[in-house]
Design an enzyme around this catalytic site. Structure first.
Site, PDB file in Angstrom:
ATOM      1  N   SER A  56       1.052  -1.152   0.066  1.00  0.00           N
ATOM      2  CA  SER A  56      -0.015   0.091  -0.041  1.00  0.00           C
ATOM      3  C   SER A  56       1.029   1.184  -0.099  1.00  0.00           C
ATOM      4  O   SER A  56       0.741   2.248  -0.462  1.00  0.00           O
ATOM      5  CB  SER A  56      -0.963  -0.170   1.105  1.00  0.00           C
ATOM      6  OG  SER A  56      -0.277  -0.259   2.372  1.00  0.00           O
TER       7      SER A  56
ATOM      8  N   ASN B  86       1.860   1.726  -3.603  1.00  0.00           N
ATOM      9  CA  ASN B  86       0.946   1.662  -4.605  1.00  0.00           C
ATOM     10  C   ASN B  86      -0.259   2.387  -4.421  1.00  0.00           C
ATOM     11  O   ASN B  86      -1.064   2.918  -5.336  1.00  0.00           O
ATOM     12  CB  ASN B  86       0.663   0.489  -5.252  1.00  0.00           C
ATOM     13  CG  ASN B  86       1.853  -0.419  -5.595  1.00  0.00           C
ATOM     14  OD1 ASN B  86       2.581   0.070  -6.439  1.00  0.00           O
ATOM     15  ND2 ASN B  86       1.973  -1.470  -5.208  1.00  0.00           N
ATOM     16  N   TYR B  87      -0.595   2.712  -3.246  1.00  0.00           N
ATOM     17  CA  TYR B  87      -1.955   2.969  -2.768  1.00  0.00           C
ATOM     18  C   TYR B  87      -2.136   4.540  -2.240  1.00  0.00           C
ATOM     19  O   TYR B  87      -2.977   5.173  -2.287  1.00  0.00           O
ATOM     20  CB  TYR B  87      -2.885   2.099  -2.295  1.00  0.00           C
ATOM     21  CG  TYR B  87      -3.261   0.918  -3.179  1.00  0.00           C
ATOM     22  CD1 TYR B  87      -4.064   1.240  -4.308  1.00  0.00           C
ATOM     23  CD2 TYR B  87      -2.465  -0.146  -3.097  1.00  0.00           C
ATOM     24  CE1 TYR B  87      -4.776   0.083  -4.982  1.00  0.00           C
ATOM     25  CE2 TYR B  87      -2.948  -1.323  -4.075  1.00  0.00           C
ATOM     26  CZ  TYR B  87      -3.842  -0.916  -4.821  1.00  0.00           C
ATOM     27  OH  TYR B  87      -4.214  -2.087  -5.667  1.00  0.00           O
ATOM     28  N   LEU B  88      -1.011   4.695  -1.416  1.00  0.00           N
ATOM     29  CA  LEU B  88      -1.091   5.923  -0.534  1.00  0.00           C
ATOM     30  C   LEU B  88      -0.297   7.280  -1.018  1.00  0.00           C
ATOM     31  O   LEU B  88       0.631   6.967  -1.206  1.00  0.00           O
ATOM     32  CB  LEU B  88      -0.406   5.442   1.120  1.00  0.00           C
ATOM     33  CG  LEU B  88      -1.053   4.262   1.401  1.00  0.00           C
ATOM     34  CD1 LEU B  88      -0.230   3.799   2.687  1.00  0.00           C
ATOM     35  CD2 LEU B  88      -2.587   4.586   2.005  1.00  0.00           C
TER      36      LEU B  88
END
Length: 603
Positions: A557, A560-562
DNA sequence: AACGTAACTTAGGACTGCCAGT
DNA sequence: ACTGGCAGTCCTAAGTTACGTT
């Protein structure tokens, strides 16, 4: 220096006209949309129509070394008799021998696939002789491999340094390219070496031979006016093309799945950084309209159209549970995994009540990489009723959403907001969760110790990882290292008790005395107690963190996501050094965010 | 519309090398 | 100096999405 704050926002970006742009070629100066003067008078160029670059030069990919035949004293045996294999058959035999410590090689599917592909590499004679894998003895090959690994480990410092320098030379030569005005690192400049395919989970193709890639298989992509990379001596490239609508430098087709592999830039490159920034901007845009979208799918739950209802329920899952879109997959080609749209009836169980909660959906399925998703979730009544409806007259193996697929879902989403697709919800929910959790944990815990602040950060990160179901196998040494840490904590506690006693004693002795020496001793003992307490706290916090993190992977995360700007702002506000949460690689990748983010950034 | 696939992001596990603790 | 544990890096598989073709 990054200038992305000047970039066109995604909604203003012109739609791609890929092929056309490519035909016009990269020399077309009209493709340069804007020249923006940045700080220090640097000129940054932005392109329209999906043009990714104007100039691209590189040395081509790096090929793994050719196979070297076995020494004469290392023999393969068939049915107890030594057999000298042909070079191609021997190479593949060694692939298997190298993996013999791995569980893979005991699996029926793996063994069958391997054997079938291996036999294809054999000469006619070999093929007639070697009919049964169980009669193959790779023992000596396996032993030789283990010896080699051991020898490599035992190299002297100097020898290791020589290897390191040789590696660095390869990186220097092949690991960089020039893209427009920038020298950029390449992410994966090495051609994947041949070997046996290791699919994840129950992969029907596990054990198949992944063939050696030759220059004749490789397509090179670069500028016409660049120095074209030289193929290795005696070889030629499959093709040299000049397509500036794509970002890859080289590509080839892999033989096991028939899919394309690409050589691309490192995550710290300008091109990748801009793309990353864009991704988070789309997610932030979703924040502004997510309420409306939620209201809409709540309405759609009542639609007369079954397809619309299914879409609404799927969207509810994707939004609430951060499920992946779930494309259909070709049966028998890959492991049986699903995402939202490809859920089947056997993947959910409906409970009118469960553990005192109403309308509970129990999910149990294998997602990407065969990671199990298991969750019991109370849902709103309307969703629950719809699910019951969708399950009616269906049996195991039937799609839950039989009137829906990812294309329909994404088409709908893009009509609600430009650039919106299913995966944007994952990015959005991950980032907004981090931001909320950081805020909550800050209010409720109010820590002033760096270790505790970091524990809070990791807990926020963990909440996201749990939402996105980012799991890892517990480290093999987990129990042991946990016990070790506990032992250290215990001994430190004893040490602390002792230090406290000594302090008390020193105070007693110093009482009433004006002897400077005694006062100094008291100060010393005070310091010792303090140091002990700090170390103890640090270890206790570490133990908590590690325990909570046993099966959770935070890195995925984070990477790639935060939205990195949330973390950068948090560090500024909390007065925590950025390198406590981002290592060098992450700081490079998120250079754009570190550069532009103030303490008051809000996702 | 259905289908196939190119291009790119996301993912977990293997491997490596460094450093803290002995 | 030694070493074991772990963070960081490497590797490549497995997803998503857009686009082109029939």
């Amino acid at each position: 220096m990054y200038e992305m704050k000047f970039m066109l926002s995604f909604s203003e970006r012109p739609k791609k006209k890929k092929k056309k742009a490519a035909e016009e070629g990269q020399e077309n100066s009209a493709t340069v949309k804007k020249k923006i003067k940045g700080k220090k008078d640097k000129v940054e160029e932005k392109y329209e129509d999906g043009i990714k670059w104007k100039f691209l030069e590189h040395k081509g990919p790096y090929f793994p070394p050719e196979y070297q035949t076995l020494p004469d004293d290392v023999k393969f045996y068939y049915n107890g008799k030594p057999v000298k294999l042909s070079l191609p058959a021997e190479e593949v035999a060694l692939f298997f021998a190298q993996m013999m410590d791995h569980e893979y090689t005991t699996k029926e599917v793996f063994r069958n696939n391997f054997f079938r592909d291996w036999r294809k590499e054999m000469t006619l004679e070999e093929r007639q002789l070697i009919m049964d894998l169980n009669k193959c003895d790779f023992g000596e090959l396996h032993a030789m491999h283990k010896q080699k690994v051991e020898a490599r480990k035992n190299l002297s410092k100097e020898e290791k340094l020589v290897n390191k320098e040789a590696n660095q030379k390869i990186v220097d030569e092949y690991g960089c390219c020039v893209l427009d005005h920038h020298r950029e690192r390449i992410g994966n400049f090495k051609i994947e070496p041949p070997g046996l395919f290791r699919g994840r989970g129950d992969h029907p193709k596990q054990g198949m031979l992944k063939k050696r890639i030759q220059p004749e298989d490789v397509i090179i992509n670069c500028s016409k006016d660049s120095r074209i990379p030289e193929p290795p001596a005696g070889h030629r490239w499959k093709e040299v093309r000049h397509d500036n609508t794509v970002t890859w430098l080289a590509s080839w087709t892999e033989n096991v799945q028939g899919s394309c592999k690409y050589v691309m830039l490192n995550a710290n490159s300008k091109l990748k950084g801009e793309k990353d920034w864009e991704k988070y901007e789309v997610a932030r845009k979703l924040k502004t309209c997510v309420d409306a979208i939620r209201a809409q799918y709540q309405e759609d739950l009542k639609s007369k159209q079954m397809g619309t209802r299914q879409r609404a329920v799927a969207l509810y899952f994707i939004d609430k549970l951060a499920l992946r879109a779930g494309n259909e997959k070709e049966e028998g080609e890959t492991a049986d995994t699903v995402g939202c749209c490809s859920l089947r009836v056997e993947h959910i169980t409906l409970h009118d009540t469960l553990d005192g909660q109403k309308c509970v959906v129990e999910f149990d399925f294998l997602g990407k990489d065969c990671i199990r998703y298991y969750n019991k979730v109370p849902v709103i009544k309307r969703v629950f009723k719809n699910l019951k409806l969708f399950m009616e007259n269906k049996q195991e193996g039937d799609d839950l959403f039989d009137r829906l697929n990812t294309q329909m879902l994404n088409k709908h989403l893009s009509s609600l907001m430009p650039g919106l697709t299913a995966k944007v919800f994952r990015t959005y929910n991950a980032s907004i969760t981090l931001q909320q959790q950081l805020k909550e944990l800050r209010n409720s815990e109010l820590k002033d110790n760096v270790a505790e602040k970091l524990l809070s950060y990791n807990r926020a990160n963990r909440a996201v990882a749990i939402l996105c179901n980012h799991q890892r196998a517990p480290p093999k040494t987990f129990e042991q290292s946990m016990a070790n840490l506990q032992a250290k904590i215990d001994s430190r506690k004893e040490q602390l008790d002792l230090a406290k006693k000594e302090l008390k004693q020193a105070k007693k002795e110093a009482k009433g005395s004006s002897d400077n020496k005694l006062l100094i001793v008291v100060e010393k003992k005070k310091k010792a107690v303090q140091r002990c307490e700090e170390q103890l706290l640090k270890m206790e916090v570490q133990a908590t963190d590690r325990e909570e993190n046993k099966q959770i992977a935070l890195s995925t995360s984070k990477l790639n996501y935060l939205d990195p700007r949330i973390s950068v702002a948090w560090c500024k506000n909390m007065e925590v050094q950025l390198d406590k949460i981002y290592n060098k690689t992450l700081r490079d990748k998120f250079a754009w965010a570190i550069d532009m983010t103030e303490h008051d950034f809000v996702f």
